[in-house]
Design a protein around this motif. Structure first.
Motif, PDB file in Angstrom:
ATOM      1  N   LEU A  45     -53.898  46.383  12.084  1.00 45.43           N
ATOM      2  CA  LEU A  45     -52.506  46.735  12.363  1.00 45.43           C
ATOM      3  C   LEU A  45     -51.555  45.586  12.050  1.00 45.43           C
ATOM      4  CD1 LEU A  45     -52.688  48.756  15.713  1.00 45.43           C
ATOM      5  CD2 LEU A  45     -52.464  49.624  13.381  1.00 45.43           C
ATOM      6  N   GLN A  46     -52.036  44.355  12.161  1.00 39.54           N
ATOM      7  CA  GLN A  46     -51.190  43.197  11.888  1.00 39.54           C
ATOM      8  C   GLN A  46     -50.786  43.101  10.425  1.00 39.54           C
ATOM      9  OE1 GLN A  46     -53.071  39.635  13.401  1.00 39.54           O
ATOM     10  NE2 GLN A  46     -53.535  40.580  15.365  1.00 39.54           N
ATOM     11  N   LEU A  47     -51.501  43.794   9.551  1.00 36.99           N
ATOM     12  CA  LEU A  47     -51.200  43.736   8.123  1.00 36.99           C
ATOM     13  C   LEU A  47     -50.326  44.882   7.647  1.00 36.99           C
ATOM     14  CD1 LEU A  47     -54.599  42.608   6.541  1.00 36.99           C
ATOM     15  CD2 LEU A  47     -52.797  41.243   7.622  1.00 36.99           C
ATOM     16  N   VAL A  48     -50.066  45.856   8.508  1.00 36.83           N
ATOM     17  CA  VAL A  48     -49.268  47.015   8.104  1.00 36.83           C
ATOM     18  C   VAL A  48     -47.848  46.568   7.742  1.00 36.83           C
ATOM     19  CG1 VAL A  48     -48.247  49.199   8.856  1.00 36.83           C
ATOM     20  CG2 VAL A  48     -50.610  48.641   9.466  1.00 36.83           C
ATOM     21  N   GLY A  49     -47.447  46.864   6.516  1.00 37.86           N
ATOM     22  CA  GLY A  49     -46.112  46.512   6.049  1.00 37.86           C
ATOM     23  C   GLY A  49     -45.981  45.118   5.493  1.00 37.86           C
ATOM     24  N   ALA A  50     -47.031  44.317   5.589  1.00 37.81           N
ATOM     25  CA  ALA A  50     -46.970  42.929   5.125  1.00 37.81           C
ATOM     26  C   ALA A  50     -47.235  42.851   3.626  1.00 37.81           C
ATOM     27  CB  ALA A  50     -47.989  42.083   5.873  1.00 37.81           C
ATOM     28  N   GLY A  51     -46.813  41.755   3.014  1.00 38.12           N
ATOM     29  CA  GLY A  51     -47.088  41.531   1.608  1.00 38.12           C
ATOM     30  C   GLY A  51     -48.569  41.322   1.369  1.00 38.12           C
ATOM     31  N   LEU A  52     -49.043  41.734   0.198  1.00 37.50           N
ATOM     32  CA  LEU A  52     -50.475  41.666  -0.068  1.00 37.50           C
ATOM     33  C   LEU A  52     -50.994  40.232  -0.167  1.00 37.50           C
ATOM     34  CD1 LEU A  52     -51.059  44.618  -2.558  1.00 37.50           C
ATOM     35  CD2 LEU A  52     -52.017  44.350  -0.270  1.00 37.50           C
ATOM     36  N   TRP A  53     -50.168  39.311  -0.643  1.00 41.42           N
ATOM     37  CA  TRP A  53     -50.653  37.931  -0.739  1.00 41.42           C
ATOM     38  C   TRP A  53     -50.806  37.318   0.647  1.00 41.42           C
ATOM     39  CZ3 TRP A  53     -48.511  40.427  -4.708  1.00 41.42           C
ATOM     40  CH2 TRP A  53     -49.081  40.240  -5.965  1.00 41.42           C
ATOM     41  N   SER A  55     -51.555  39.163   3.271  1.00 37.45           N
ATOM     42  CA  SER A  55     -52.757  39.837   3.767  1.00 37.45           C
ATOM     43  C   SER A  55     -54.020  39.205   3.199  1.00 37.45           C
ATOM     44  CB  SER A  55     -52.710  41.323   3.394  1.00 37.45           C
ATOM     45  OG  SER A  55     -51.592  41.961   3.987  1.00 37.45           O
ATOM     46  N   ALA A  56     -53.963  38.833   1.918  1.00 31.82           N
ATOM     47  CA  ALA A  56     -55.135  38.228   1.278  1.00 31.82           C
ATOM     48  C   ALA A  56     -55.528  36.926   1.960  1.00 31.82           C
ATOM     49  CB  ALA A  56     -54.856  37.990  -0.209  1.00 31.82           C
ATOM     50  N   ARG A  57     -54.540  36.140   2.383  1.00 29.52           N
ATOM     51  CA  ARG A  57     -54.855  34.871   3.055  1.00 29.52           C
ATOM     52  C   ARG A  57     -55.498  35.127   4.422  1.00 29.52           C
ATOM     53  NH1 ARG A  57     -50.053  33.620   0.267  1.00 29.52           N
ATOM     54  NH2 ARG A  57     -48.698  34.166   2.027  1.00 29.52           N
ATOM     55  N   ILE A  58     -55.042  36.166   5.110  1.00 32.37           N
ATOM     56  CA  ILE A  58     -55.668  36.530   6.393  1.00 32.37           C
ATOM     57  C   ILE A  58     -57.119  36.938   6.164  1.00 32.37           C
ATOM     58  CG2 ILE A  58     -55.606  38.186   8.298  1.00 32.37           C
ATOM     59  CD1 ILE A  58     -53.087  36.771   8.584  1.00 32.37           C
ATOM     60  N   ILE A  59     -57.346  37.704   5.106  1.00 30.29           N
ATOM     61  CA  ILE A  59     -58.699  38.180   4.806  1.00 30.29           C
ATOM     62  C   ILE A  59     -59.592  37.026   4.373  1.00 30.29           C
ATOM     63  CG2 ILE A  59     -59.994  39.624   3.165  1.00 30.29           C
ATOM     64  CD1 ILE A  59     -57.674  41.668   3.435  1.00 30.29           C
ATOM     65  N   GLN A  60     -59.040  36.075   3.636  1.00 29.27           N
ATOM     66  CA  GLN A  60     -59.818  34.883   3.292  1.00 29.27           C
ATOM     67  C   GLN A  60     -60.295  34.172   4.549  1.00 29.27           C
ATOM     68  OE1 GLN A  60     -56.993  32.775   0.809  1.00 29.27           O
ATOM     69  NE2 GLN A  60     -58.149  33.233  -1.055  1.00 29.27           N
ATOM     70  N   ALA A  61     -59.419  34.110   5.560  1.00 29.15           N
ATOM     71  CA  ALA A  61     -59.773  33.435   6.808  1.00 29.15           C
ATOM     72  C   ALA A  61     -60.878  34.154   7.569  1.00 29.15           C
ATOM     73  CB  ALA A  61     -58.531  33.300   7.696  1.00 29.15           C
ATOM     74  N   ILE A  72     -56.683  41.118  -3.653  1.00 27.47           N
ATOM     75  CA  ILE A  72     -55.683  42.168  -3.881  1.00 27.47           C
ATOM     76  C   ILE A  72     -56.204  43.204  -4.870  1.00 27.47           C
ATOM     77  CG2 ILE A  72     -53.407  42.618  -4.899  1.00 27.47           C
ATOM     78  CD1 ILE A  72     -52.621  39.816  -3.691  1.00 27.47           C
ATOM     79  N   ASP A  73     -56.851  42.744  -5.936  1.00 32.92           N
ATOM     80  CA  ASP A  73     -57.406  43.680  -6.915  1.00 32.92           C
ATOM     81  C   ASP A  73     -58.510  44.530  -6.296  1.00 32.92           C
ATOM     82  OD1 ASP A  73     -55.751  43.123  -9.062  1.00 32.92           O
ATOM     83  OD2 ASP A  73     -57.057  41.551  -9.860  1.00 32.92           O
ATOM     84  N   ALA A  74     -59.371  43.910  -5.486  1.00 31.78           N
ATOM     85  CA  ALA A  74     -60.469  44.654  -4.857  1.00 31.78           C
ATOM     86  C   ALA A  74     -59.934  45.709  -3.895  1.00 31.78           C
ATOM     87  CB  ALA A  74     -61.397  43.688  -4.132  1.00 31.78           C
ATOM     88  N   LEU A  75     -58.947  45.345  -3.083  1.00 32.00           N
ATOM     89  CA  LEU A  75     -58.364  46.301  -2.150  1.00 32.00           C
ATOM     90  C   LEU A  75     -57.667  47.435  -2.891  1.00 32.00           C
ATOM     91  CD1 LEU A  75     -56.794  43.927   0.547  1.00 32.00           C
ATOM     92  CD2 LEU A  75     -58.947  45.195   0.703  1.00 32.00           C
ATOM     93  N   THR A  76     -56.893  47.076  -3.905  1.00 29.67           N
ATOM     94  CA  THR A  76     -56.164  48.092  -4.667  1.00 29.67           C
ATOM     95  C   THR A  76     -57.123  49.048  -5.357  1.00 29.67           C
ATOM     96  OG1 THR A  76     -54.297  46.578  -5.005  1.00 29.67           O
ATOM     97  CG2 THR A  76     -54.470  48.466  -6.501  1.00 29.67           C
ATOM     98  N   ASP A  77     -58.188  48.511  -5.950  1.00 32.02           N
ATOM     99  CA  ASP A  77     -59.186  49.374  -6.595  1.00 32.02           C
ATOM    100  C   ASP A  77     -59.761  50.378  -5.603  1.00 32.02           C
ATOM    101  OD1 ASP A  77     -58.886  48.082  -9.011  1.00 32.02           O
ATOM    102  OD2 ASP A  77     -60.666  46.819  -8.791  1.00 32.02           O
ATOM    103  N   ARG A  78     -60.063  49.908  -4.395  1.00 30.91           N
ATOM    104  CA  ARG A  78     -60.680  50.767  -3.392  1.00 30.91           C
ATOM    105  C   ARG A  78     -59.706  51.844  -2.913  1.00 30.91           C
ATOM    106  NH1 ARG A  78     -63.949  54.101  -1.734  1.00 30.91           N
ATOM    107  NH2 ARG A  78     -64.564  54.098   0.448  1.00 30.91           N
ATOM    108  N   VAL A  79     -58.444  51.463  -2.713  1.00 31.55           N
ATOM    109  CA  VAL A  79     -57.450  52.450  -2.284  1.00 31.55           C
ATOM    110  C   VAL A  79     -57.214  53.479  -3.385  1.00 31.55           C
ATOM    111  CG1 VAL A  79     -55.048  52.812  -1.587  1.00 31.55           C
ATOM    112  CG2 VAL A  79     -56.340  50.896  -0.642  1.00 31.55           C
ATOM    113  N   LEU A  80     -57.112  53.032  -4.623  1.00 29.56           N
ATOM    114  CA  LEU A  80     -56.919  53.959  -5.735  1.00 29.56           C
ATOM    115  C   LEU A  80     -58.101  54.914  -5.870  1.00 29.56           C
ATOM    116  CD1 LEU A  80     -55.329  51.632  -8.443  1.00 29.56           C
ATOM    117  CD2 LEU A  80     -54.243  53.587  -7.327  1.00 29.56           C
ATOM    118  N   GLU A  81     -59.287  54.390  -5.630  1.00 31.12           N
ATOM    119  CA  GLU A  81     -60.476  55.238  -5.679  1.00 31.12           C
ATOM    120  C   GLU A  81     -60.394  56.345  -4.619  1.00 31.12           C
ATOM    121  OE1 GLU A  81     -65.126  54.751  -4.382  1.00 31.12           O
ATOM    122  OE2 GLU A  81     -64.201  53.075  -5.451  1.00 31.12           O
TER     123      GLU A  81
END
Length: 222
Positions: A45-53, A55-61, A72-81
Motif C-alpha cells: 500500500l505504501q507504493l500506491v501512487g508513487a513513482g516507479l523509481w 518503488s524500485a529503491r524500496i524493492i531493492q531494500a 521497473i521492467d520486470a514489474l511492467t512485464d508482469r503487469v502487462l502479462e
C-alpha cells in the motif's frame, strides 16, 4: 467544448482509469519472493501512487539484486502479462466519462507514473482515441507527489492548470495535481483520501458527466 467546460481534464491511470493495483501488488510480491524476501499488503500500500523509481529503491531494500530499471521492467512485464491474459479492468464510469469528454471536444491527457509502454498499452485498448497527450513516468524528472507531471501535461495541452480538472485515486497523485493548481477530484479506491488536498471527493466516477466537472470550474475561474 462549452463555455463552462474545464480547459482540460487530466486523468491518472492506475486506480483511476483502470483497476491495476492488484496486478502491481502481485508483480511486486512475485519479484521479491523470487529473491527470498517477503512482501506484506501494508508494504504494498505504501507504493500506491508513487513513482516507479522510488518503488524500485524500496524493492531493492527488500533484497532484490537488480538495478532500478531492471526492477521497473520486470514489474511492467508482469503487469502487462496480466492485462493481456485477464483483460483490462476499467474502473466504473471511467471510460463512459472519458468518451463523453472526447465527444464534447474537451482536451484530455493521461498523467501516470507507469512507464510509457504500459500507458500506451492501456490507451490503445480504450476502443476510441481517448487522450490528446500521455505523460508517463519516464517523461518527467520528478514523479508524483511533485507537481511536475501535471504541469508538464498542462504545458503540452497549452491550458491553464487553474481552469483544469484532475482525477486521482491516491494521496501522491492528489498532492501532485493540487500543487499544480488544478481542481482535484479524489476518487478513493484502495487508500483513504479524507485528509488529502483533494478539492472534492467523489466515491466513484460511475454516473458522473461533463456537467458535473463543468460545475467545478466557476469556483476557480471567478
Amino acid at each position: 467544448m462549452t463555455p463552462t467546460s474545464p480547459a482540460a481534464v487530466f486523468w491518472d491511470m492506475d486506480g483511476t482509469l483502470v483497476d491495476t493495483e492488484p496486478y502491481w501488488v502481485s508483480a511486486e510480491t512475485d519479484l521479491i519472493e523470487s529473491f527470498g524476501g517477503s512482501w506484506t499488503h501494508e508494504e504494498a500500500l505504501q507504493l500506491v501512487g508513487a513513482g516507479l523509481w522510488h518503488s524500485a529503491r524500496i524493492i531493492q531494500a527488500k533484497g532484490v539484486a537488480l538495478t532500478e530499471d531492471e526492477i521497473i521492467d520486470a514489474l511492467t512485464d508482469r503487469v502487462l502479462e496480466q492485462l493481456a491474459t485477464k483483460g483490462i479492468p476499467w474502473r466504473p464510469g471511467a471510460r463512459e466519462l472519458l468518451l463523453e469528454l472526447r465527444e464534447a471536444g474537451v482536451p484530455t491527457a493521461l498523467v501516470t507514473m507507469s512507464i510509457s509502454r504500459m500507458a500506451h498499452f492501456v490507451v490503445e485498448h480504450l476502443g476510441f482515441e481517448g487522450f490528446d497527450a500521455v505523460v508517463s513516468g519516464n517523461d518527467v524528472t520528478h514523479s508524483k507527489p511533485h507537481p511536475e507531471p501535471y504541469l508538464h501535461a498542462a504545458r503540452i495541452l497549452g491550458v491553464d492548470p487553474a481552469l483544469s480538472v484532475a482525477l486521482e485515486d491516491s494521496p501522491p497523485g492528489v498532492a501532485s495535481a493540487a500543487e499544480a493548481g488544478m481542481v482535484t477530484i479524489g476518487i478513493p479506491f484502495i487508500l483513504d483520501l479524507t485528509s488529502s488536498s483533494a478539492t472534492h471527493l467523489w466515491p466513484t466516477l460511475d454516473g458522473r458527466t461533463l456537467a458535473d466537472l463543468a460545475a467545478l470550474v466557476p469556483a476557480v475561474s471567478s
